[in-house]
Enzyme design. Sequence first.
Site, PDB file in Angstrom:
ATOM      1  N   PRO A  98       1.037  -1.070   0.084  1.00 25.51           N
ATOM      2  CG  PRO A  98      -0.221  -1.275   2.010  1.00 25.51           C
ATOM      3  CD  PRO A  98       0.609  -1.873   1.109  1.00 25.51           C
TER       4      PRO A  98
ATOM      5  CD  GLU B 132       1.934  -3.723  10.404  1.00 26.69           C
ATOM      6  OE1 GLU B 132       1.766  -2.644   9.915  1.00 26.69           O
ATOM      7  OE2 GLU B 132       0.740  -4.285  10.539  1.00 26.69           O
TER       8      GLU B 132
ATOM      9  CG  ASP C  19      -8.340  -1.472 -22.777  1.00 21.21           C
ATOM     10  OD1 ASP C  19      -9.324  -2.001 -23.151  1.00 21.21           O
ATOM     11  OD2 ASP C  19      -7.281  -1.874 -22.556  1.00 21.21           O
TER      12      ASP C  19
HETATM   13 CL1  6GU Z   1      -0.435  -3.695  -3.315  1.00 10.13          CL
HETATM   14  N1  6GU Z   1      -0.732  -4.575  -0.820  1.00 10.13           N
HETATM   15  C1  6GU Z   1      -1.748  -4.277   0.372  1.00 10.13           C
HETATM   16  N2  6GU Z   1      -1.418  -5.102   1.377  1.00 10.13           N
HETATM   17  N3  6GU Z   1      -2.631  -3.308   0.474  1.00 10.13           N
HETATM   18  C2  6GU Z   1      -2.869  -2.778  -0.617  1.00 10.13           C
HETATM   19  C3  6GU Z   1      -2.239  -2.768  -1.592  1.00 10.13           C
HETATM   20  C4  6GU Z   1      -1.274  -3.695  -1.960  1.00 10.13           C
HETATM   21  N4  6GU Z   1      -2.721  -1.778  -2.542  1.00 10.13           N
HETATM   22  C5  6GU Z   1      -3.396  -1.139  -2.062  1.00 10.13           C
HETATM   23  N5  6GU Z   1      -3.748  -1.692  -0.783  1.00 10.13           N
END
Ligand code: 6GU
Length: 270
Positions: free
Chosen positions: A89, A116, A173
Amino acid sequence: MRIDVVTIFPEYLEPLNISLVGKARARGLLDVRVHDLREWTHDKHNTIDDTPYGGGPGMVMKPEPWGEALDAVRACGEDREPVLVIPTPSGRPFTQELAVELSQRPWLVFAPARYEGIDRRVVDEYAERWEVHEVSIGDYVLAGGEAAVLVITEAVARLLPGVLGNVDSHRDDSFAPGAMADLLEGPVYTKPPLWRERAIPEVLLSGHHGRVARWRRDQAFRRTAANRPDLIERCDPAVLDKNDRALLAELGWTERADKRFGRAVPSMEE
Ligand code: 6GU
């Protein structure tokens, strides 16, 4: 293209056996290999995580299993270095542009994290030798990167030569680089012509290609203005024709002094 995925949940990647990605694999266009990270642990409990230095909640994935796994994947391979994709994230946003870029690489290795995250030294180590992308699929938090691997793999696989039947399939697209002014795609219809007393927009039955194209572009603008006003705000006015300008004005956008379309803001006097 070759794709390796190293994960503590190999079953999570089962969907790669079906649908578009599964078919691409069956046809030999895509070689996907899923590996269990725990194969590269050496203790009785196959430990892959530990507490974070500096304190704080949660667990951090240990560097040693990742290092051994990535070295092993690299060793059973090609005479070139792979591109390492780390879904997180805190990565940069995954976009169609990045999907196109990744689709042009011969070999991707995915390292989805749970907990984490992965000990930072793993990224630092491999970034010295490989191209590394830390990528997020949106502004929300998942329990792990496996679902993001499915998302990224599908977005990339459908761009590979021969995967979609028609070479023009992704020209229009939504988000295709250089697509119609970066607009969302409008509504689509098929038979029957009348369903639950709902008809098809008359213009689509007209056989008039010019009018159909105009209508589709208008619909794309309406949908984009409603769902993704940010895309209208950053569109280049040079790609707009007279019709587009009139439609945007009708929808409440105004051509600003800086020659971009911004939303009309009611002035203080009104
Ligand atoms: Cl790539 N991983 C995680 N754990 N949460 C996310 C993500 C990725 N992309 C958005 N939220």
